[in-house]
Design an enzyme around this catalytic site. Structure first.
Site, PDB file in Angstrom:
ATOM      1  N   ALA A  10       9.811  44.707  75.875  1.00 20.24           N
ATOM      2  CA  ALA A  10       9.081  43.537  76.453  1.00 20.24           C
ATOM      3  C   ALA A  10       9.540  42.432  75.618  1.00 20.24           C
ATOM      4  O   ALA A  10       8.948  41.548  75.479  1.00 20.24           O
ATOM      5  CB  ALA A  10       7.694  43.663  76.330  1.00 20.24           C
ATOM      6  N   VAL A  13      15.273  40.489  76.727  1.00 23.29           N
ATOM      7  CA  VAL A  13      15.889  40.905  77.943  1.00 23.29           C
ATOM      8  C   VAL A  13      14.781  41.477  79.035  1.00 23.29           C
ATOM      9  O   VAL A  13      14.803  41.208  79.952  1.00 23.29           O
ATOM     10  CB  VAL A  13      17.142  41.957  77.510  1.00 23.29           C
ATOM     11  CG1 VAL A  13      17.561  42.209  78.887  1.00 23.29           C
ATOM     12  CG2 VAL A  13      18.016  41.159  76.798  1.00 23.29           C
ATOM     13  N   ARG A  88      28.203  45.505  67.629  1.00 20.74           N
ATOM     14  CA  ARG A  88      27.700  46.368  68.575  1.00 20.74           C
ATOM     15  C   ARG A  88      27.571  47.674  67.851  1.00 20.74           C
ATOM     16  O   ARG A  88      26.596  48.704  68.407  1.00 20.74           O
ATOM     17  CB  ARG A  88      28.264  46.644  69.991  1.00 20.74           C
ATOM     18  CG  ARG A  88      27.893  45.401  70.988  1.00 20.74           C
ATOM     19  CD  ARG A  88      28.177  45.428  72.305  1.00 20.74           C
ATOM     20  NE  ARG A  88      27.697  44.261  73.030  1.00 20.74           N
ATOM     21  CZ  ARG A  88      28.760  43.158  73.363  1.00 20.74           C
ATOM     22  NH1 ARG A  88      29.854  43.355  72.864  1.00 20.74           N
ATOM     23  NH2 ARG A  88      28.321  42.243  73.897  1.00 20.74           N
ATOM     24  N   ARG A 151      30.243  35.728  83.373  1.00 18.29           N
ATOM     25  CA  ARG A 151      30.593  34.701  82.279  1.00 18.29           C
ATOM     26  C   ARG A 151      32.201  34.290  82.820  1.00 18.29           C
ATOM     27  O   ARG A 151      32.300  33.053  82.836  1.00 18.29           O
ATOM     28  CB  ARG A 151      30.537  35.455  80.847  1.00 18.29           C
ATOM     29  CG  ARG A 151      29.387  35.834  80.364  1.00 18.29           C
ATOM     30  CD  ARG A 151      29.258  36.448  79.054  1.00 18.29           C
ATOM     31  NE  ARG A 151      28.018  36.339  78.366  1.00 18.29           N
ATOM     32  CZ  ARG A 151      27.407  37.140  77.655  1.00 18.29           C
ATOM     33  NH1 ARG A 151      28.153  38.545  77.453  1.00 18.29           N
ATOM     34  NH2 ARG A 151      26.213  36.996  77.276  1.00 18.29           N
ATOM     35  N   HIS A 175      31.702  47.438  77.584  1.00 16.42           N
ATOM     36  CA  HIS A 175      31.112  46.392  77.518  1.00 16.42           C
ATOM     37  C   HIS A 175      31.528  45.893  75.840  1.00 16.42           C
ATOM     38  O   HIS A 175      31.159  46.532  74.984  1.00 16.42           O
ATOM     39  CB  HIS A 175      29.591  46.315  77.512  1.00 16.42           C
ATOM     40  CG  HIS A 175      28.869  45.034  77.419  1.00 16.42           C
ATOM     41  ND1 HIS A 175      29.380  43.852  77.986  1.00 16.42           N
ATOM     42  CD2 HIS A 175      27.605  44.853  76.783  1.00 16.42           C
ATOM     43  CE1 HIS A 175      28.282  42.914  77.803  1.00 16.42           C
ATOM     44  NE2 HIS A 175      27.354  43.488  77.033  1.00 16.42           N
TER      45      HIS A 175
HETATM   46  N1  APR Z   1       9.840  51.658  73.081  1.00 14.17           N
HETATM   47  C1  APR Z   1       9.475  50.521  73.670  1.00 14.17           C
HETATM   48  N2  APR Z   1      10.241  49.264  73.156  1.00 14.17           N
HETATM   49  C2  APR Z   1      10.805  49.457  71.963  1.00 14.17           C
HETATM   50  C3  APR Z   1      11.033  50.562  71.245  1.00 14.17           C
HETATM   51  C4  APR Z   1      10.617  51.851  71.574  1.00 14.17           C
HETATM   52  N3  APR Z   1      10.938  52.865  71.248  1.00 14.17           N
HETATM   53  N4  APR Z   1      11.788  49.999  70.046  1.00 14.17           N
HETATM   54  C5  APR Z   1      11.818  48.741  70.489  1.00 14.17           C
HETATM   55  N5  APR Z   1      11.393  48.274  71.468  1.00 14.17           N
HETATM   56  C6  APR Z   1      11.181  46.914  71.873  1.00 14.17           C
HETATM   57  C7  APR Z   1      10.704  46.023  70.730  1.00 14.17           C
HETATM   58  O1  APR Z   1       9.532  45.908  70.167  1.00 14.17           O
HETATM   59  C8  APR Z   1      11.241  44.542  71.282  1.00 14.17           C
HETATM   60  O2  APR Z   1      10.167  44.103  71.913  1.00 14.17           O
HETATM   61  O3  APR Z   1      12.251  46.381  72.202  1.00 14.17           O
HETATM   62  C9  APR Z   1      12.201  44.957  72.531  1.00 14.17           C
HETATM   63  C10 APR Z   1      13.707  44.361  72.181  1.00 14.17           C
HETATM   64  O4  APR Z   1      13.365  43.270  72.367  1.00 14.17           O
HETATM   65  P1  APR Z   1      14.587  42.063  71.614  1.00 14.17           P
HETATM   66  O5  APR Z   1      14.308  42.265  70.121  1.00 14.17           O
HETATM   67  O6  APR Z   1      14.045  40.759  72.302  1.00 14.17           O
HETATM   68  O7  APR Z   1      15.865  42.409  72.236  1.00 14.17           O
HETATM   69  P2  APR Z   1      16.415  41.806  73.588  1.00 14.17           P
HETATM   70  O8  APR Z   1      17.436  40.620  73.263  1.00 14.17           O
HETATM   71  O9  APR Z   1      15.539  41.996  74.787  1.00 14.17           O
HETATM   72  O10 APR Z   1      17.601  42.803  73.565  1.00 14.17           O
HETATM   73  C11 APR Z   1      17.617  44.192  74.074  1.00 14.17           C
HETATM   74  O11 APR Z   1      19.349  44.675  75.205  1.00 14.17           O
HETATM   75  O12 APR Z   1      21.264  43.296  75.807  1.00 14.17           O
HETATM   76  C12 APR Z   1      20.651  44.343  74.993  1.00 14.17           C
HETATM   77  O13 APR Z   1      21.969  44.080  72.848  1.00 14.17           O
HETATM   78  C13 APR Z   1      20.669  43.865  73.522  1.00 14.17           C
HETATM   79  O14 APR Z   1      20.348  46.057  72.672  1.00 14.17           O
HETATM   80  C14 APR Z   1      19.541  44.860  73.038  1.00 14.17           C
HETATM   81  C15 APR Z   1      18.487  44.959  74.318  1.00 14.17           C
END
Ligand code: APR
Length: 314
Positions: A10, A13, A88, A151, A175
């Site tokens: 949540a 992304v 990455r 993009r 990617h």
């Molecule tokens: N189960 C559920 N959620 C999790 C877990 C898990 N085991 N581990 C981490 N998370 C959650 C985090 O708590 C966080 O809310 O995944 C979320 C990741 O959110 P962000 O840090 O905001 O990252 P975001 O920008 O959403 O990117 C997520 O998508 O595009 C790719 O490179 C990016 O790998 C990254 C992913």
């Protein structure tokens, strides 16, 4: 009855994806995260937008997978986002563990679902989800190509002063910085790009598209792109949920296609209710072929690193 879509993660992304899918109105959404109350809070906030945006779909948040049971589609965005200066590849083993744990829960609670993986580094993450789930390749694929092409399309549209919707483009391969933009198949209103732009301009736009993710990371300072990624994920979700048979570049498991065996690689595919319904093979020049092989070799290397870590109990 509406289709059921689970979004795992949540963060930026996942939440923007959940918002877009809920806004479509024809699928109920469950948002899952490990952080207590976060998915519940974001989901309630989105639900309360329903009367204004015209969506009667339900959206709920959860910290466990009971609520996700029997989802039709599961989108995995859980993981650690790339920070400035971090490649990455640095993310590989951390996100492998997260994606592996999430996938086993998803497969146990929704054994018939289709999984779209988004977590980076994308290609090895999809491979891991495929292996952990035990699902057929039709039901496990990844989002990258639509974002990369979007993009590229944006930069071409800006350069020419035309609508981005009229720019068609494809990318192959993994990617990241060694993705393979298929300039020969790039058209504007059906006209080959080479008729409209000089080669050095095309090269400059290709380079910018390749580094598009890094450009956003450098600007945001904390975190990586999410508006364009969530739009791309939603396009894939819609193709599946509405059985649209869209032809889109996605990360798919190749079983001999393009001469590549047993590896996830970005290629054009047909997406519909059955998930990945067809892999579309196009002819490549020697240069494109070499670039695709290089990109696949990089993915294979990361897959090997993951396999070794798994074998070592990591
Ligand atoms: N189960 C559920 N959620 C999790 C877990 C898990 N085991 N581990 C981490 N998370 C959650 C985090 O708590 C966080 O809310 O995944 C979320 C990741 O959110 P962000 O840090 O905001 O990252 P975001 O920008 O959403 O990117 C997520 O998508 O595009 C790719 O490179 C990016 O790998 C990254 C992913």
């Amino acid at each position: 009855m509406r289709k059921k879509v689970t979004v795992v993660g949540a963060g930026n992304v996942g939440a923007t994806t959940a918002q877009r899918v809920h806004g479509l109105g024809y699928a109920d959404v469950v948002l899952v995260d490990v952080v207590e109350d976060l998915p519940q809070g974001k989901a309630l906030d989105m639900l309360e937008s329903g009367p204004v945006v015209g969506s009667d779909a339900s959206i709920t948040g959860s910290n466990d997978y009971e609520a996700t049971a029997d989802s039709d589609l599961v989108i995995i965005t859980a993981g650690i986002a790339r920070k400035p200066g971090m490649s990455r590849d640095d993310l590989l083993l951390t996100n492998m563990k997260i994606v592996g744990a999430v996938t086993s829960q998803v497969a146990a609670h929704s054994p018939n679902c289709i999984i779209i993986v988004v977590t980076n580094p994308l290609d090895p993450m999809v491979q891991h989800a495929y292996e952990v789930s035990g699902f057929p390749r039709e039901r496990v694929f990844g989002m990258a190509g639509i974002l990369d092409t979007s993009r590229f399309r944006t930069f071409i549209a800006q350069e020419l002063g035309v609508s981005g919707e009229d720019v068609q483009a494809y990318v192959l391969g993994s990617h990241g910085d060694d993705m393979v933009p298929l300039v020969r198949y790039t058209t504007v209103g059906g006209i080959p790009i080479s008729e409209l732009l000089p080669q050095d301009t095309i090269d400059r736009l290709v380079k910018r598209a390749r580094q598009g993710g890094g450009e956003i990371v450098a600007l945001l300072k904390a975190g990586s792109a999410y508006y364009a990624p969530s739009a791309a994920i939603t396009q894939m979700a819609e193709a599946v949920l509405l059985d649209r048979k869209r032809i889109l570049p996605c990360c798919a498991y190749l079983d001999g296609e393009y001469g590549i065996e047993g590896l996830y690689v970005g290629v054009p595919v047909k997406l519909g209710a059955g998930g990945l319904e067809q892999i579309i093979e196009i002819s490549l020049t020697d240069e494109e072929r070499a670039a695709l092989d290089k990109s696949a070799a990089n993915t294979r290397e990361m897959v090997e690193v993951m396999r070794k870590a798994v074998a070592a109990g990591g």
